[in-house]
Design a protein around this motif. Structure first.
Motif, mmCIF file in Angstrom:
data_model
loop_
_atom_site.group_PDB
_atom_site.id
_atom_site.type_symbol
_atom_site.label_atom_id
_atom_site.label_comp_id
_atom_site.label_asym_id
_atom_site.label_seq_id
_atom_site.Cartn_x
_atom_site.Cartn_y
_atom_site.Cartn_z
ATOM 1 N N LYS A 20 0.850 -1.190 0.000
ATOM 2 C CA LYS A 20 0.000 0.000 0.000
ATOM 3 C C LYS A 20 0.885 1.240 0.000
ATOM 4 N N ILE A 21 1.602 1.391 -1.110
ATOM 5 C CA ILE A 21 2.505 2.518 -1.246
ATOM 6 C C ILE A 21 1.773 3.651 -1.941
ATOM 7 N N LYS A 22 1.688 4.771 -1.294
ATOM 8 C CA LYS A 22 1.018 5.927 -1.889
ATOM 9 C C LYS A 22 1.812 7.174 -1.549
ATOM 10 N N THR A 23 1.522 8.243 -2.275
ATOM 11 C CA THR A 23 2.255 9.473 -2.050
ATOM 12 C C THR A 23 1.939 10.060 -0.679
ATOM 13 N N PHE A 24 2.872 10.796 -0.138
ATOM 14 C CA PHE A 24 2.680 11.409 1.167
ATOM 15 C C PHE A 24 1.756 12.615 1.033
ATOM 16 N N ASP A 25 0.944 12.866 2.046
ATOM 17 C CA ASP A 25 -0.074 13.900 1.941
ATOM 18 C C ASP A 25 0.331 15.201 2.632
ATOM 19 N N PHE A 73 12.999 8.609 1.175
ATOM 20 C CA PHE A 73 11.693 9.270 1.310
ATOM 21 C C PHE A 73 11.374 10.099 0.071
ATOM 22 N N LEU A 74 12.316 10.965 -0.321
ATOM 23 C CA LEU A 74 12.093 11.850 -1.463
ATOM 24 C C LEU A 74 12.069 11.084 -2.784
ATOM 25 N N GLU A 120 8.939 11.165 -5.266
ATOM 26 C CA GLU A 120 9.115 11.678 -6.618
ATOM 27 C C GLU A 120 8.661 10.668 -7.671
ATOM 28 N N ILE A 121 9.031 9.415 -7.482
ATOM 29 C CA ILE A 121 8.665 8.380 -8.451
ATOM 30 C C ILE A 121 7.156 8.162 -8.458
ATOM 31 N N LEU A 122 6.541 8.150 -7.270
ATOM 32 C CA LEU A 122 5.099 7.932 -7.184
ATOM 33 C C LEU A 122 4.323 9.050 -7.874
ATOM 34 N N GLU A 123 4.826 10.274 -7.774
ATOM 35 C CA GLU A 123 4.083 11.411 -8.306
ATOM 36 C C GLU A 123 4.393 11.703 -9.773
ATOM 37 N N LYS A 124 5.644 11.459 -10.198
ATOM 38 C CA LYS A 124 6.035 11.837 -11.560
ATOM 39 C C LYS A 124 6.324 10.645 -12.463
ATOM 40 N N ILE A 170 12.875 0.232 -3.998
ATOM 41 C CA ILE A 170 11.900 1.254 -4.387
ATOM 42 C C ILE A 170 11.502 1.076 -5.850
ATOM 43 N N TYR A 171 12.478 0.820 -6.691
ATOM 44 C CA TYR A 171 12.211 0.590 -8.121
ATOM 45 C C TYR A 171 11.301 -0.622 -8.306
ATOM 46 N N TYR A 172 11.519 -1.641 -7.491
ATOM 47 C CA TYR A 172 10.753 -2.886 -7.617
ATOM 48 C C TYR A 172 9.267 -2.679 -7.311
ATOM 49 N N VAL A 173 8.971 -1.971 -6.213
ATOM 50 C CA VAL A 173 7.563 -1.828 -5.823
ATOM 51 C C VAL A 173 6.824 -0.776 -6.645
ATOM 52 N N THR A 174 7.549 0.137 -7.269
ATOM 53 C CA THR A 174 6.874 1.190 -8.033
ATOM 54 C C THR A 174 6.716 0.844 -9.511
#
Length: 441
Positions: free
Chosen positions: A113-118, A176-177, A181-185, A222-226
């Motif tokens: 349940k990986i989502k961008t930070f709010d 963290f960053l 960044e990957i989740l959003e862009k 990080i690359y694997y889960v995204t």
């Protein structure tokens, strides 16, 4: 009979045959072949799921302890503990396999349940990222200007900064960053490039190889889960990274030492076994060969590890298993401010013999299983889990305090710090929105 049950029985039988071959004192090559088949079968049982603890840790248990056996077979280094070491590796890997086969119900296709930070904006974290890079840059400049060649000399001189904690905060902030960044862009992040370059400079100039290798591991996970890339590609990157370790060992402090002839007789494969991964097996060899010269500790080292991890060093420095080992067997090395590390297998052994190895890896399995399950619940837990993976790997050449200390002093502190900042930013945004509504009425 289900397919999973058959795979479990097949893997269990390989583990049994590894122990049997050891007890029957078959030749070492035969024992190693069965052991490696057991390892591969266990990884297959967990479907080679990259984030599963058995899959990423068990190969390193073997790698950290098999080196002196390989060197012995190549007639490069003699050892008389090959049989005992193979039995110990089997008990360690076998404990992990049995625990996770029984306790873990999900082996692959995990739903992270990986989502961008709010938070309102990542600007404050970007500011922290820049500040950390500036601090690291200052230390690099001090090192280059000092005229000395190694980080140990720099620490002894008092001219440099002790940035161990800063390096870890830098890695945590970068993870963290990078994830945000990957989740959003969904693109290659500036933090990926800058984080890699900073980690590379830390490794080459200051000799802190673990910073670069930790960054690489964090990037892979990080690359694997995204992006969900083919697992074989990531395994290839991981194997290539292993060959990078001895190269970095040769290149550390590259700007302050003579490089002439350094790679004239370089053997990449041999360098892996005769470098980073040699110490754990060598230290366990020392323990076994001095049996009778020391007494079993019967769990006492756990209290050492806890005390050393919890009590700050400026208040009182407690001895841990690493300290006991080096002070007992290598006081001359300790006298010049260095050490040979230890071995997680050996720490279990000096407490309760072979049963201690099983017990130590059972403790490790329980902790890893907890973090593994939690990592699938939220983004913070996921970052915490992958941040601790390198420490689970590194303690194979250390002791339990090498995990407890970063868990308490780094992961928990960093996570609370980030959550508090995120909460403050959310409160600020809510208050600003209310003000805007009131002004518009």
């Amino acid at each position: 009979m289900g397919k999973a049950v058959l795979k479990f029985l097949f893997t269990f039988m390989l583990m049994f045959f590894t122990i049997l071959a050891n007890l029957l004192e078959l030749n070492i090559v035969s024992q190693l072949i069965i052991l490696l088949l057991f390892l591969l079968s266990g990884m297959y049982f967990f479907k080679f799921e990259i984030l599963h603890p058995f899959v990423w840790l068990s190969p390193f248990i073997i790698l950290y302890n098999i080196s002196i056996i390989i060197l012995n077979l190549l007639d490069i280094r003699d050892t008389n503990i090959s049989d005992q070491l193979i039995l110990s590796m089997t008990l360690a890997v076998g404990t992990l396999f049995l625990y996770f086969a029984i306790a873990s119900k999900t082996y692959s296709n995990l739903d992270y349940k990986i989502k961008t930070f709010d938070s309102v904006s990542p600007q404050i974290f970007k500011f922290l990222f820049v500040v950390l890079i500036l601090i690291i840059a200052v230390n690099i400049i001090l090192f280059l200007k000092s005229g000395i060649t190694t980080k140990s000399e720099l620490s002894a001189s008092g001219e440099g900064l002790n940035l161990g904690y800063i390096y870890k905060l830098f890695l945590f902030t970068t993870a963290f960053l990078l994830l945000k960044e990957i989740l959003e862009k969904k693109s290659i992040s500036l933090f990926l490039i800058s984080g890699f370059l900073v980690s590379l400079f830390i490794a080459l100039i200051l000799g802190e190889r673990d910073v670069l290798m930790t960054f690489i591991m964090l990037g892979i996970f990080i690359y694997y889960v995204t992006y969900k890339p083919p697992k074989k590609n990531l395994y290839l990157i991981g194997i290539l990274s292993l060959f990078l370790l001895p190269v970095l060992g040769h290149l550390k402090n590259v700007f302050t030492k003579d490089m002439t002839g350094m790679f004239s007789e370089y053997n990449a494969l041999l360098a892996i076994f005769n470098g980073e991964f040699l110490s754990a097996g060598r230290n366990f060899e020392t323990i076994l060969n001095t049996y009778g010269q020391w007494d079993f500790f019967y769990g006492e080292t756990i209290f050492w590890d806890l005390a050393r991890s919890i009590i700050p060093g400026f208040i009182y420095t407690f001895q841990n298993s690493i300290g006991w080992f080096n002070n007992t067997f290598h006081p001359d090395i300790v006298a010049i401010g260095r050490g040979y590390g230890f071995s997680f297998i050996a720490e279990g052994y000096i407490n309760f013999g072979y049963f201690g190895i099983v017990l130590w890896y059972l403790i490790l399995s329980i902790i890893m299983h907890f973090l593994y399950k939690k990592s699938q619940k939220s983004t913070y837990w996921f970052i915490g889990y992958i941040y601790m993976i390198p420490y689970f790997i590194y303690i194979q050449r250390g002791d339990l305090s090498n995990f407890i200390s970063p868990l308490l002093k780094q992961l928990i502190v960093f996570t609370i710090f980030f959550i508090l900042i995120n909460s403050v930013l959310k409160q600020f945004k809510r208050k600003k929105n209310i003000e805007n509504i009131n002004n518009s009425i």
